[in-house]
Design an enzyme around this catalytic site. Structure first.
Site, mmCIF file in Angstrom:
data_model
loop_
_atom_site.group_PDB
_atom_site.id
_atom_site.type_symbol
_atom_site.label_atom_id
_atom_site.label_comp_id
_atom_site.label_asym_id
_atom_site.label_seq_id
_atom_site.Cartn_x
_atom_site.Cartn_y
_atom_site.Cartn_z
ATOM 1 N N HIS A 1 0.832 -1.225 0.000
ATOM 2 C CA HIS A 1 0.000 0.000 0.000
ATOM 3 C C HIS A 1 0.861 1.267 0.000
ATOM 4 O O HIS A 1 0.421 2.316 0.462
ATOM 5 C CB HIS A 1 -0.957 0.048 1.198
ATOM 6 N N LYS B 1 16.124 21.750 -10.323
ATOM 7 C CA LYS B 1 15.470 20.488 -10.654
ATOM 8 C C LYS B 1 16.349 19.505 -11.415
ATOM 9 O O LYS B 1 17.160 19.877 -12.236
ATOM 10 C CB LYS B 1 14.233 20.770 -11.510
ATOM 11 N N GLU C 1 9.816 8.590 -16.623
ATOM 12 C CA GLU C 1 8.481 9.131 -16.916
ATOM 13 C C GLU C 1 8.052 8.849 -18.351
ATOM 14 O O GLU C 1 6.895 8.511 -18.619
ATOM 15 C CB GLU C 1 8.465 10.646 -16.670
#
Ligand code: ARG
Length: 460
Positions: free
Chosen positions: A157, A284, A291
């Site tokens: 989970h 960043k 992705e």
């Protein structure tokens, strides 16, 4: 205007829009090397069987070999008015060797020709994909072996559940890829059946030798039914299905890389070569390779769906709809190959942060189950032990501490069965070592699993 392959029966030429709708050479030109191979085998057989002169067969083969060279050196300008790769190559052949070229299509139809081309093409792609799967499995094993000591939280989970070895986690992907390898290998046998000789749909009256062509092209078997052979695309659906499963596995892994490389986790740093920066936020470093792989997965699923939908409700045998099978297969094949190569190259460039992983094991009470089991070992019924440990966890949450940081006195308040040996039971290393079943995360088991895996992939 170029003369159509089927021009004889027609008075009018096709509408420009019909030509645009009907052409496939803009995407099936990539089949040229396989188309030429199949045509060479066909021509050789026509000569051997006396269906065309041996000299003509020789001229055809020579002409086709030259065209193959022109294809590989990028010299060919494909002509859309000739519809497809078959029409183009035949026209090139006739231009090169004259009338003998017009004999190549004896005892053959484009229907069994394209079915043969696609089987040869997907057979090669399957071999390439199997090789790429093995490369990535090797990279995974190397990473697992390099990080045998690294302990991290295992999740259910996405909540910290129990500690595991990083090698154990990585090995889960090895197993997924191993099933992918097996799937493609099994599919190869079903691909490797030769449709050529089925002609348009019913076979040919010419005394051909299908056996000779199959032998020449390395096919394991001949298709047993000509009508099935020209209209079957099951193997392409299976190909896209197997490709979808590879992508699904890479996509799950991508998701973990995205999470793990976020400072919130800080488990990995992906190398500069596989990340990108932001045009506005200077700090960043984005996990774009992961992705993009995750994003491309949806498109490969779409390829599978496109084929399933294409085939649904098609009557026997060949229907022109089948021309639409190419692009999904090409896209799925290209994508899966690219993403497998990216992952194999990215993994050695990924740094695993041992400290961050270890620190994360201290959060989330991952030794709670073992504490309950410890109490069971002291003759406390499991239900009771579960409840007692639940109370201890609540106490820890209030005090912002962890189970193994409590003193013996504190622990004893919850149950008198707790003794000094509890600290050994709660130790991370003990937690791991006690999971000593085959397939579990104990270091001994993981070492054995990696050894067995290495043997397994070296054999093939
Ligand atoms: N370009 C066609 C395809 O990909 C080849 C077969 C054409 N057959 C025909 N009967 N028009 O399906």
């Amino acid at each position: 205007m170029t003369k159509k392959l089927w021009g004889g029966r027609f008075e009018d030429s096709p509408h420009a829009l019909m030509e645009t709708l009907g052409e496939s050479v803009s995407f099936d030109a990539r089949l040229a090397p396989w188309d030429i191979r199949a045509s060479i085998a066909h021509a050789r057989m026509l000569g051997v069987c006396g269906i065309i002169d041996k000299e003509d067969a020789g001229r055809i083969i020579e002409g086709l070999e030259q065209i193959a060279q022109d294809v590989s050196s990028g010299k060919i300008v494909w002509d859309k008015t000739l519809e497809d790769v078959h029409g183009n190559i035949e026209a090139l052949l006739v231009a090169k060797i004259g009338d003998a070229g017009k004999k190549l299509h004896t005892a053959r139809s484009r229907n069994d020709q394209i079915a043969t081309d696609m089987r040869l093409y997907t057979r090669d792609q399957t071999d390439t994909i199997c090789g790429l799967l093995r490369d990535l499995q090797h990279a995974l094993l190397a990473a697992a072996e390099r990080h045998m000591e690294v302990i991290m939280p295992g999740y259910t989970h996405l909540q910290p559940a129990q500690p595991v070895l990083l090698a154990h986690h990585l090995f889960a992907y090895f197993e997924m890829l191993d099933r992918d390898f097996e799937r493609f290998s099994q599919l190869r046998h079903r691909i490797n059946v030769m449709p050529l000789g089925s002609a348009a749909l019913a076979g040919t009256p010419h005394p051909i030798s299908r056996e000779q062509v199959a032998h020449d092209l390395g096919f394991e078997a001949l298709s047993a039914n000509s009508m099935d052979a020209v209209s079957d695309r099951d193997y392409l659906i299976e190909f896209c299905s197997a490709a979808s499963l590879v992508m699904m596995h890479l996509s799950r892994w991508s998701e973990e890389l995205v999470l793990w490389s976020s400072p919130a986790f800080g488990f990995v740093e992906i190398g500069d070569a596989f990340t990108t920066g932001s045009s506005i936020m200077p700090q960043k470093k984005n996990p774009d390779a992961a992705e993009l792989t995750r994003g491309k997965t949806g498109r490969v699923y779409a390829d599978l769906l496109a084929l399933l939908t294409l085939m649904k409700g098609l009557p026997l045998t060949y229907n022109r709809d089948l021309q639409e099978d190419k692009e999904p297969v090409f896209h799925a094949s290209d994508t899966v190959q690219l993403c497998l190569a990216v992952f194999a190259a990215m993994l050695p460039e990924t740094v695993f942060n041992r400290e961050a992983m270890l620190q994360a094991t201290a959060r989330g009470f991952m030794n709670a189950t073992d504490l309950a089991d410890y109490l069971v070992g002291k003759a406390v019924p499991f239900r009771k032990a579960h409840e007692v440990v639940g109370e201890m966890v609540r106490y820890c949450i209030k005090g912002n501490t962890s189970l193994d940081a409590l003193s013996l006195q504190e622990l004893k308040q919850f149950h008198p069965a707790v003794e000094e040996d509890v600290f050994h039971a709660l130790d991370l290393q003990t937690l791991l070592e006690r999971r000593n079943q085959c397939g579990a995360t104990a270091p001994k088991q993981v070492r054995e699993a990696l050894l067995a895996a290495r043997k397994r992939i070296q054999k093939a």
